[in-house]
Design an enzyme around this catalytic site. Structure first.
Site, PDB file in Angstrom:
ATOM      1  N   ASP A  58     -82.724  52.833-102.992  1.00  0.00           N
ATOM      2  CA  ASP A  58     -83.087  52.042-101.811  1.00  0.00           C
ATOM      3  C   ASP A  58     -82.650  50.593-101.989  1.00  0.00           C
ATOM      4  OD1 ASP A  58     -84.460  54.287-100.964  1.00  0.00           O
ATOM      5  OD2 ASP A  58     -86.378  53.574-101.763  1.00  0.00           O
TER       6      ASP A  58
HETATM    7  N1  URA Z   1     -87.174  57.119-104.879  1.00  0.00           N
HETATM    8  C1  URA Z   1     -87.424  56.097-104.036  1.00  0.00           C
HETATM    9  O1  URA Z   1     -88.460  56.073-103.375  1.00  0.00           O
HETATM   10  N2  URA Z   1     -86.511  55.124-103.931  1.00  0.00           N
HETATM   11  C2  URA Z   1     -85.370  55.086-104.639  1.00  0.00           C
HETATM   12  O2  URA Z   1     -84.575  54.156-104.510  1.00  0.00           O
HETATM   13  C3  URA Z   1     -85.128  56.151-105.516  1.00  0.00           C
HETATM   14  C4  URA Z   1     -86.040  57.167-105.620  1.00  0.00           C
END
Ligand code: URA
Length: 242
Positions: free
Chosen positions: A102
């Site tokens: 993310d």
């Molecule tokens: N899980 C998440 O919630 N965010 C990420 O970036 C990777 C795994």
């Protein structure tokens, strides 16, 4: 002789699945003629192009990037934000991230132009472990830790078993650090797992991708994978290195 979609994927143009779509959509030419058949085999001597642009036979390259927070895990961003590819301006090959983190997650992300290997590593069948450190509040109870480990019901189904460890907690601030290792790669999975238990993720970092750790790297740093690390990735993805 290799299958056309495999050659396109290995050149880093697209995943094998997307290469198949390019072929069936009539966007691929072999020796100047459009080919739409998926079974087509090509050799080193064939000139392949996608939408008229020759597919160069790029040598495969592999990097580990410590993605900082505030960076997009894609090749381009329609809002002109910094992407993971912007950290590799000096690399001539068309590299892309293997999977996603993310915008607000930092940590280890593999970058390559080897579409075939990337595809395999992202496939759930190969169960590549990803280890995250989450700063969460309030402090999880032992029952909540047990639930994270055994599986959480999300809107897209139960999560698989995970490894969970409470690393530290600050009872004054009501915050804890939890290490969570999962092998699935669903969208925002870690955040959703905690959220299902009413735990708020304040910070999330991926500290390991498979056997690759962030050791020696700072946010924004990257390093070239060592040949034995590339070999291990091929081994994990159950593929011959050719
Ligand atoms: N899980 C998440 O919630 N965010 C990420 O970036 C990777 C795994």
């Amino acid at each position: 002789m290799e299958r056309l979609q495999k050659v396109i994927a290995q050149a880093g143009i697209a995943s094998r699945r997307k290469a198949e779509l390019l072929i069936t959509a009539g966007q691929v030419q072999v020796n100047g003629r459009t080919v739409t058949e998926l079974g087509t085999k090509v050799s080193e001597r064939d000139e392949i192009s996608v939408n008229g642009i020759p597919v160069g036979k790029e040598c495969p390259v592999y990097f580990l990037l410590y993605k900082p927070v505030g960076v997009i895990s894609s090749v381009i961003d329609d809002r002109s934000r910094t992407t993971v590819v912007d950290f590799f301006k000096q690399v001539p090959q068309r590299i892309f991230p293997v999977g996603r983190l993310d915008y607000d997650t930092s940590g280890a992300i593999l970058m390559t132009n080897d579409g075939e290997l990337a595809n395999r590593l992202m496939h759930p069948r190969f169960k590549i472990d990803k280890t995250y450190i989450a700063r969460v509040n309030p402090i999880p109870t032992s029952e909540q830790l047990r639930q994270l480990a055994s599986g959480i019901k999300l809107e897209d189904g139960m999560t698989a078993e995970a490894k969970v460890r409470l690393i530290s907690n600050d009872s004054g601030k009501g915050i804890a650090s939890v290490q969570l290792t999962i092998h699935e790669g669903r969208n925002r999975q870690v955040r959703r797992m905690f959220s299902a238990l009413h735990l708020h993720v304040r910070k999330l970092k991926r500290e390991r991708y498979g056997f690759l750790s962030l050791e020696g790297l700072h946010p924004g740093d990257s390093r070239v994978l060592k040949p034995h690390e590339v070999r291990t990735l091929y081994h994990l993805a159950n593929r011959d290195q050719s």
